[in-house]
Design a protein around this motif. Structure first.
Motif, mmCIF file in Angstrom:
data_model
loop_
_atom_site.group_PDB
_atom_site.id
_atom_site.type_symbol
_atom_site.label_atom_id
_atom_site.label_comp_id
_atom_site.label_asym_id
_atom_site.label_seq_id
_atom_site.Cartn_x
_atom_site.Cartn_y
_atom_site.Cartn_z
ATOM 1 N N ASP A 106 -116.748 21.960 53.524
ATOM 2 C CA ASP A 106 -117.042 20.561 53.823
ATOM 3 C C ASP A 106 -117.393 19.757 52.591
ATOM 4 N N GLY A 107 -117.640 20.453 51.462
ATOM 5 C CA GLY A 107 -118.013 19.747 50.246
ATOM 6 C C GLY A 107 -116.819 19.088 49.569
ATOM 7 N N ASP A 108 -117.100 18.315 48.541
ATOM 8 C CA ASP A 108 -116.059 17.631 47.777
ATOM 9 C C ASP A 108 -115.636 18.536 46.620
ATOM 10 N N LEU A 109 -114.660 19.386 46.882
ATOM 11 C CA LEU A 109 -114.222 20.347 45.891
ATOM 12 C C LEU A 109 -113.528 19.650 44.730
ATOM 13 N N ASP A 110 -113.943 20.000 43.528
ATOM 14 C CA ASP A 110 -113.324 19.447 42.329
ATOM 15 C C ASP A 110 -111.989 20.143 42.075
ATOM 16 N N GLU A 111 -110.896 19.373 41.942
ATOM 17 C CA GLU A 111 -109.569 19.962 41.787
ATOM 18 C C GLU A 111 -109.408 20.698 40.466
ATOM 19 N N THR A 112 -110.101 20.254 39.441
ATOM 20 C CA THR A 112 -110.039 20.967 38.160
ATOM 21 C C THR A 112 -110.623 22.361 38.295
ATOM 22 N N THR A 113 -111.752 22.446 39.001
ATOM 23 C CA THR A 113 -112.363 23.743 39.271
ATOM 24 C C THR A 113 -111.414 24.626 40.066
ATOM 25 N N ALA A 114 -110.807 24.057 41.127
ATOM 26 C CA ALA A 114 -109.870 24.806 41.959
ATOM 27 C C ALA A 114 -108.666 25.264 41.144
ATOM 28 N N HIS A 115 -108.221 24.422 40.232
ATOM 29 C CA HIS A 115 -107.075 24.771 39.382
ATOM 30 C C HIS A 115 -107.401 25.974 38.500
ATOM 31 N N HIS A 116 -108.576 25.996 37.898
ATOM 32 C CA HIS A 116 -108.959 27.109 37.026
ATOM 33 C C HIS A 116 -109.041 28.424 37.812
ATOM 34 N N VAL A 117 -109.632 28.362 38.991
ATOM 35 C CA VAL A 117 -109.741 29.568 39.808
ATOM 36 C C VAL A 117 -108.355 30.038 40.248
ATOM 37 N N THR A 118 -107.507 29.089 40.651
ATOM 38 C CA THR A 118 -106.158 29.434 41.103
ATOM 39 C C THR A 118 -105.345 30.060 39.970
ATOM 40 N N ALA A 119 -105.463 29.516 38.768
ATOM 41 C CA ALA A 119 -104.748 30.082 37.620
ATOM 42 C C ALA A 119 -105.195 31.515 37.362
ATOM 43 N N CYS A 120 -106.477 31.772 37.508
ATOM 44 C CA CYS A 120 -106.997 33.135 37.327
ATOM 45 C C CYS A 120 -106.452 34.057 38.419
ATOM 46 N N VAL A 121 -106.420 33.566 39.654
ATOM 47 C CA VAL A 121 -105.893 34.362 40.762
ATOM 48 C C VAL A 121 -104.434 34.728 40.516
ATOM 49 N N ALA A 122 -103.651 33.783 40.007
ATOM 50 C CA ALA A 122 -102.233 34.049 39.732
ATOM 51 C C ALA A 122 -102.071 35.179 38.726
ATOM 52 N N GLN A 123 -102.857 35.151 37.666
ATOM 53 C CA GLN A 123 -102.758 36.193 36.651
ATOM 54 C C GLN A 123 -103.192 37.548 37.198
ATOM 55 N N LEU A 124 -104.254 37.559 37.986
ATOM 56 C CA LEU A 124 -104.718 38.818 38.564
ATOM 57 C C LEU A 124 -103.706 39.372 39.557
ATOM 58 N N LEU A 125 -103.119 38.486 40.342
ATOM 59 C CA LEU A 125 -102.132 38.918 41.326
ATOM 60 C C LEU A 125 -100.925 39.545 40.642
ATOM 61 N N LYS A 126 -100.438 38.915 39.574
ATOM 62 C CA LYS A 126 -99.281 39.448 38.864
ATOM 63 C C LYS A 126 -99.593 40.782 38.197
ATOM 64 N N SER A 127 -100.808 40.924 37.704
ATOM 65 C CA SER A 127 -101.150 42.152 36.987
ATOM 66 C C SER A 127 -101.494 43.307 37.920
ATOM 67 N N ARG A 128 -102.008 43.013 39.122
ATOM 68 C CA ARG A 128 -102.467 44.076 40.020
ATOM 69 C C ARG A 128 -101.436 44.476 41.063
ATOM 70 N N ARG A 129 -100.475 43.610 41.374
ATOM 71 C CA ARG A 129 -99.570 43.869 42.493
ATOM 72 C C ARG A 129 -98.709 45.113 42.270
ATOM 73 N N ALA A 130 -98.457 45.480 41.018
ATOM 74 C CA ALA A 130 -97.588 46.627 40.742
ATOM 75 C C ALA A 130 -98.235 47.954 41.114
ATOM 76 N N TYR A 131 -99.539 47.953 41.368
ATOM 77 C CA TYR A 131 -100.254 49.196 41.629
ATOM 78 C C TYR A 131 -100.374 49.530 43.118
ATOM 79 N N GLY A 132 -99.761 48.738 43.954
ATOM 80 C CA GLY A 132 -99.791 48.990 45.397
ATOM 81 C C GLY A 132 -98.668 48.244 46.075
ATOM 82 N N ASP A 133 -98.569 48.385 47.387
ATOM 83 C CA ASP A 133 -97.465 47.792 48.146
ATOM 84 C C ASP A 133 -97.886 46.634 49.040
#
Length: 388
Positions: A106-133
């Motif tokens: 319900d809060g006013d999420l800052d898009e810059t903050t969301a962008h930084h977290v999302t960018a980190c998630v993308a890198q983690l997803l690409k690096s970890r996905r090869a280790y499982g199905d």
């Protein structure tokens, strides 16, 4: 107050010690640090029709249709979207679209903050996905045939971009593709792209596709020029699979000055697109299909072209233009070019242009494609406007 550095730091510290299936819970766990109640990862399915939730165990989250939801709009436009109590951020690795990340609260999420977290998630997803199905299982909305499994295991990411070049591709039928394959590599100032259409279907075609990509990469990494690469591929096909062949387009683009060199080995002609319009077909064929070179003593012909800044080159297999509807009408080259031109003039992201192209082919056909349909769009966009 959002503590984005703490959130990103926690993800970077904990993710390397976790399995791929633990990543959703780790991401959801940093939600309070960024002013959200929850964070959920959504991944695009293979057909790019829906966004499938990669949620923590025990949570039931519905998929989101790409063409009719705000989450889908974030995916197609690569722009953040907001709805009541929700914010969706495009999940990309470089320029490859993976899906979206949903921030709930319900809060006013800052898009810059969301962008930084999302960018980190993308890198983690690409690096970890090869280790499982788990990622592969979620992205599949129907069983994948073994031939398609082989081909998808060969392919580079569907989209790649640097400051001055971009490559985007699509493949259908994504769960049963067997004979079409592509590859690309950027080495210094030289971008190499190859599109191959092997004869047959199923396991035999995927074996030929595997040889095409392996031999292409080997020739490229050995340092062979374009003509020698085509010759090497031809010899591998004729020695290992006598009587079988593949059509192909091999491209080298010098990104410094826009010099484009192409070999067309019995393939449909590449289309040169300028200012949003297909202006002409590049000359071809300049060589026999790969594997049939023993019928001629002529070396592969190399066509050279000087691109203008912003030019695009469209490659496609005949499964695109030869797709027919129930009345027997072909999809055809004119319809293909019209669709691409309209999408480009609408200034859609290039991956979205290609997604809409393949959906149009499937809609026209109205049932399972009888042949693989693959297209690759190459773009040269130098930052130096005086280039070319």
């Amino acid at each position: 107050m959002a503590r984005v550095d703490e959130a990103v730091g926690r993800l970077l510290t904990q993710a390397p010690l976790a399995g791929p299936d633990e990543l959703p819970a780790l991401v959801a766990g940093v939600a309070p640090l960024v002013g959200a109640d929850d964070i959920t990862i959504f991944l695009a399915d293979y057909a790019q029709l829906s966004l499938v939730p990669l949620a923590p165990p025990g949570r039931s989250v519905e998929p989101a249709a790409i063409d009719s939801t705000l989450a889908g709009r974030a995916f197609t436009t690569l722009e953040a979207q907001r709805g009541p109590g929700r914010c969706w951020m495009p999940l990309v690795d470089g320029c490859e679209r993976l899906g979206v990340v949903q921030f709930a609260g319900d809060g006013d999420l800052d898009e810059t903050t969301a962008h930084h977290v999302t960018a980190c998630v993308a890198q983690l997803l690409k690096s970890r996905r090869a280790y499982g199905d788990i990622v592969e299982r979620l992205r599949r909305r129907q069983p994948m045939q073994v031939a398609a499994e082989i081909v998808w295991g060969l392919l580079p990411p569907l989209t790649f971009a640097a400051s001055d070049v971009a490559v985007t591709a699509v493949l259908e039928p994504c769960y049963d593709v067997g004979g079409d394959v592509f590859d690309y590599a950027l080495n210094g100032d030289l971008l190499s792209v190859g599109l191959f259409d092997t004869c047959g279907h199923g396991i035999k075609a995927s074996a030929l596709a595997s040889l095409a990509v392996g031999a292409y990469r080997n020739a490229r990494r050995t340092g062979l020029d374009l003509a020698a690469t085509a010759t090497s591929l031809d010899r591998w096909f004729s020695s290992e699979h006598r009587g079988l062949f593949a059509t192909a387009v091999l491209i080298e683009l010098d990104r410094r000055d826009g010099t484009l060199r192409t070999i067309n080995a019995g393939h449909p002609g590449a289309q040169l697109v300028r200012d949003g319009k297909a202006i002409r077909e590049l000359p071809g064929p300049t060589a026999l299909p790969l594997g049939l070179g023993y019928f001629s003593d002529e070396p592969p012909g190399v066509h050279e072209e000087l691109l203008h800044p912003g030019d695009r080159v469209l490659l496609y297999t005949d499964g695109v233009t030869d797709a027919v509807n129930r009345t027997g009408e072909r999809f055809g080259l004119e319809r293909l070019l019209d669709l691409v031109q309209r999408a480009l003039n609408d200034e859609l992201p290039t991956p979205e242009t290609m997604r809409r192209l393949v959906q149009a082919v499937l809609t026209h056909h109205g049932q399972g494609l009888q042949d693989d349909a693959t297209a690759v769009l190459l773009e040269w966009r130098p930052t130096d406007v005086t280039a070319g």
